[in-house]
Design a protein around this motif. Structure first.
Motif, PDB file in Angstrom:
ATOM      1  N   VAL A  13       4.658  12.239   5.249  1.00  0.00           N
ATOM      2  CA  VAL A  13       3.351  12.647   5.794  1.00  0.00           C
ATOM      3  C   VAL A  13       3.204  12.765   7.081  1.00  0.00           C
ATOM      4  CG1 VAL A  13       2.324  11.989   3.138  1.00  0.00           C
ATOM      5  CG2 VAL A  13       2.414  10.399   5.587  1.00  0.00           C
ATOM      6  N   GLU A  35      -0.296  12.418   8.241  1.00  0.00           N
ATOM      7  CA  GLU A  35      -1.321  11.611   8.284  1.00  0.00           C
ATOM      8  C   GLU A  35      -1.936  11.455   6.850  1.00  0.00           C
ATOM      9  OE1 GLU A  35      -5.652  11.235  10.577  1.00  0.00           O
ATOM     10  OE2 GLU A  35      -3.951  12.502  11.357  1.00  0.00           O
ATOM     11  N   ASP A  36      -2.458  10.225   6.633  1.00  0.00           N
ATOM     12  CA  ASP A  36      -3.103   9.893   5.193  1.00  0.00           C
ATOM     13  C   ASP A  36      -3.990   8.897   5.227  1.00  0.00           C
ATOM     14  OD1 ASP A  36      -1.724   7.441   5.234  1.00  0.00           O
ATOM     15  OD2 ASP A  36      -0.543   7.898   3.511  1.00  0.00           O
ATOM     16  N   THR A  37      -4.691   8.319   4.319  1.00  0.00           N
ATOM     17  CA  THR A  37      -5.827   7.486   4.179  1.00  0.00           C
ATOM     18  C   THR A  37      -5.652   6.374   4.968  1.00  0.00           C
ATOM     19  OG1 THR A  37      -6.293   8.484   2.011  1.00  0.00           O
ATOM     20  CG2 THR A  37      -7.293   6.472   2.582  1.00  0.00           C
ATOM     21  N   THR A  82      -3.616   5.884   7.760  1.00  0.00           N
ATOM     22  CA  THR A  82      -2.745   6.272   8.957  1.00  0.00           C
ATOM     23  C   THR A  82      -3.572   6.810  10.005  1.00  0.00           C
ATOM     24  OG1 THR A  82      -1.574   7.908   8.146  1.00  0.00           O
ATOM     25  CG2 THR A  82      -0.479   5.855   8.078  1.00  0.00           C
ATOM     26  N   HIS A  83      -4.804   7.000   9.892  1.00  0.00           N
ATOM     27  CA  HIS A  83      -5.776   7.936  10.993  1.00  0.00           C
ATOM     28  C   HIS A  83      -5.575   7.126  12.227  1.00  0.00           C
ATOM     29  CE1 HIS A  83      -7.505  10.099   7.567  1.00  0.00           C
ATOM     30  NE2 HIS A  83      -8.089   9.108   7.028  1.00  0.00           N
ATOM     31  N   ARG A 128       4.565  10.071  14.167  1.00  0.00           N
ATOM     32  CA  ARG A 128       4.477  10.998  13.187  1.00  0.00           C
ATOM     33  C   ARG A 128       5.492  12.263  13.093  1.00  0.00           C
ATOM     34  NH1 ARG A 128      -0.837   9.672  11.590  1.00  0.00           N
ATOM     35  NH2 ARG A 128      -2.087   8.880  12.992  1.00  0.00           N
ATOM     36  N   ARG A 145       6.696   7.310   3.916  1.00  0.00           N
ATOM     37  CA  ARG A 145       6.181   6.354   3.249  1.00  0.00           C
ATOM     38  C   ARG A 145       7.071   5.654   2.036  1.00  0.00           C
ATOM     39  NH1 ARG A 145       0.679   8.464   0.821  1.00  0.00           N
ATOM     40  NH2 ARG A 145       1.951   9.809  -0.280  1.00  0.00           N
ATOM     41  N   TYR A 155       5.149   2.319   6.031  1.00  0.00           N
ATOM     42  CA  TYR A 155       5.056   3.560   6.917  1.00  0.00           C
ATOM     43  C   TYR A 155       6.167   3.405   7.855  1.00  0.00           C
ATOM     44  CZ  TYR A 155       0.898   4.822   4.498  1.00  0.00           C
ATOM     45  OH  TYR A 155      -0.272   5.337   3.677  1.00  0.00           O
ATOM     46  N   GLY A 182      -9.063  14.280   7.239  1.00  0.00           N
ATOM     47  CA  GLY A 182      -7.751  14.955   6.457  1.00  0.00           C
ATOM     48  C   GLY A 182      -8.199  16.094   5.787  1.00  0.00           C
TER      49      GLY A 182
END
Length: 490
Positions: free
Chosen positions: A135, A137-139, A141-142, A150, A154, A166, A200
């Protein structure tokens, strides 16, 4: 006057219908955040899981490793660490990190699923890894600090905590962990508090504005409510009902009474939350940039580095096992900072092949005089934490960061009244605070979390006070939501 009163009532009524709902959520999530923070991987956790660097088999010289860099690359930082159990050089070049295998000298590229699983297994050897996906960015990893790594791989671990790891696609190292407990509680904590539901998706670009203007609405509701509450209170005499408040209906009555008691703390917390977002660049300030090149005194040149990494590791005492080496220039002299699993440091003089606990203090002061183009106005060696230099528990927003003691605080006579904190043992600049940032420290950090060291050391009194005040704000917001729903029905 009557028109002004009417507008004040209208502002409180209609803004309150929206703002009270979010304020309710903020009070609930704020209490959760006191004990469960947003997932992270702290420096101490990371170091504790790294293998020792073995001078007998590690590593090629930094000059050899630098041959894998692009021809025009000029590294600003160099670290010898480990990824997936193997030694690795990490070169900071501009706004990215270039990783090089410290045994073969090959640039690290194409980190895939197998590499991610291998890194996760080394990080948690007692748990079975299962690759999930990759990914951007997700919930969980802001955090902007992960931008260098990046996209992220995961990996789900089969441990009792169902930890989600991660792995960086740049270096192949684990850069974040999120346990099942953290993920569940964070939906009622940081995810809710910072309104990450707006991150996101299609509203991602507007997220900061949403938080700012909802906080501003909360401030206006709290201020208008305080004024109205005082207006409507009978300081002398009583209403026909025999009460000091004119409201007979229970919810309105309690909203008035609770508001008089807790509007102040509600305003304080909503206002300080607004300040945390640096609205409209209020705290951008005019501070000067630190002249780190002048402080270093020379360019960090891996090709001419005078001491090999293997030789440096062998200089350390046998009982002192380094987990990382960091390249460091100070006042024109080359050093290596050796860091062990507990985060303690030893200084290796790369030109004289000598190990010591600290760099010479006169050398630090000579270099510090060049850090800012302004004279030094004062200096002090802090032996304990104070209001501007202090640590927080690892789970908190600013927790888990390194705050060594003693620490050198330098005050400069520049227009921004800059303070700089330096680790006197290593000469590493830990951070700077100009006058504007020190104001923000009080308007945000202190007002929002009462984070003076004397208060933080007074637990559980600190916990009891914040929870009781949060319950008062929660009750005020809840009665406001009930009143708002009734108003909308009509």
């Amino acid at each position: 006057m009557q028109r002004a009163k009417r507008w004040l009532f209208l502002i409180h009524r209609w803004l309150g219908i929206v703002a009270c709902l979010f304020m309710l959520l903020w009070f609930v999530s704020g209490v959760v955040m006191m004990y469960v923070g947003y997932p992270k991987l702290t420096q101490s956790e990371r170091l504790a899981r790294l293998p020792d660097l073995d001078g007998a088999r590690c590593c090629i010289s930094v000059g050899e490793a630098a041959r894998a860099l692009p021809a025009d690359a000029r590294p600003s930082s160099i670290v010898l660490t480990s990824a997936a159990g193997g030694p690795q050089y990490q070169f900071g070049v501009g706004k990215k990190v270039i990783a090089v295998d410290a045994l073969s000298g090959a640039a690290v590229t194409d980190i895939g699923a197998k590499d991610a699983v291998a890194a996760a297994h080394v990080f948690m050897p007692d748990a079975t890894p299962r690759y999930v996906d990759r990914v951007d960015e997700d919930t969980w990893t802001h955090t902007r600090g992960l931008d260098l790594h990046r996209p992220l791989h995961r990996v789900q671990m089969g441990d009792p905590e169902q930890t989600l790891l991660y792995v960086s696609s740049t270096t192949g190292e684990v850069v974040r962990k999120a346990t099942h407990t953290e993920r569940v509680w964070n939906y009622a904590g940081a995810w809710l508090h910072w309104l990450y539901a707006f991150r996101g998706g299609p509203l991602d670009g507007a997220w900061s504005h949403i938080v700012i203007y909802l906080s501003l609405a909360g401030v206006l509701v709290a201020v208008s409510g305080s004024v109205i509450g005082i207006w409507r209170w009978r300081f002398r005499g009583r209403f026909r009902s025999g009460a000091k408040t004119p409201y007979r209906e229970p919810v309105m009555r309690w909203h008035h009474l609770i508001g008089l008691a807790f509007a102040g703390i509600t305003l304080t917390w909503v206002f300080s939350g607004l300040m945390s977002m640096n609205p409209w660049g209020l705290f951008k300030g005019g501070g000067v940039e630190l002249n780190r090149r002048a402080y270093a005194g020379a360019v960090l040149d891996p090709a001419s580095w005078p001491l090999g990494s293997s030789d440096a590791l062998r200089l350390l005492p046998p009982s002192w096992q380094a987990r990382e080496l960091r390249w460091h220039m100070l006042d024109g002299k080359p050093y290596l900072i050796a860091i062990n699993g507990a985060g303690r440091t030893r200084m290796i003089d790369a030109s004289e092949h000598h190990v010591d606990d600290a760099v010479p203090q006169e050398q630090v002061m000579r270099a510090a005089a060049k850090l800012i183009d302004a004279p030094l106005a004062g200096s002090e060696l802090l032996q304990r934490e104070d209001a501007y230099y202090y640590s927080r528990e690892a789970h908190t927003m600013m927790g888990g960061m390194r705050h060594p003691l003693p620490v050198l605080r330098l005050r400069y006579a520049d227009a921004a009244q800059t303070w700089v904190h330096i680790d006197p043992a290593t000469g590493v600049v830990l951070g700077k605070l100009d006058g504007t940032q020190r104001v923000k420290r009080w308007l945000f950090a202190f007002l929002h979390s009462w984070d003076l060291p004397v208060l933080l050391s007074s637990r559980p009194l600190w916990d009891i006070a914040l929870i009781l005040l949060s319950l008062g704000g929660l009750a005020l917001s809840l009665t406001g939501v009930v009143i708002g729903v009734r108003r909308l029905r009509h």
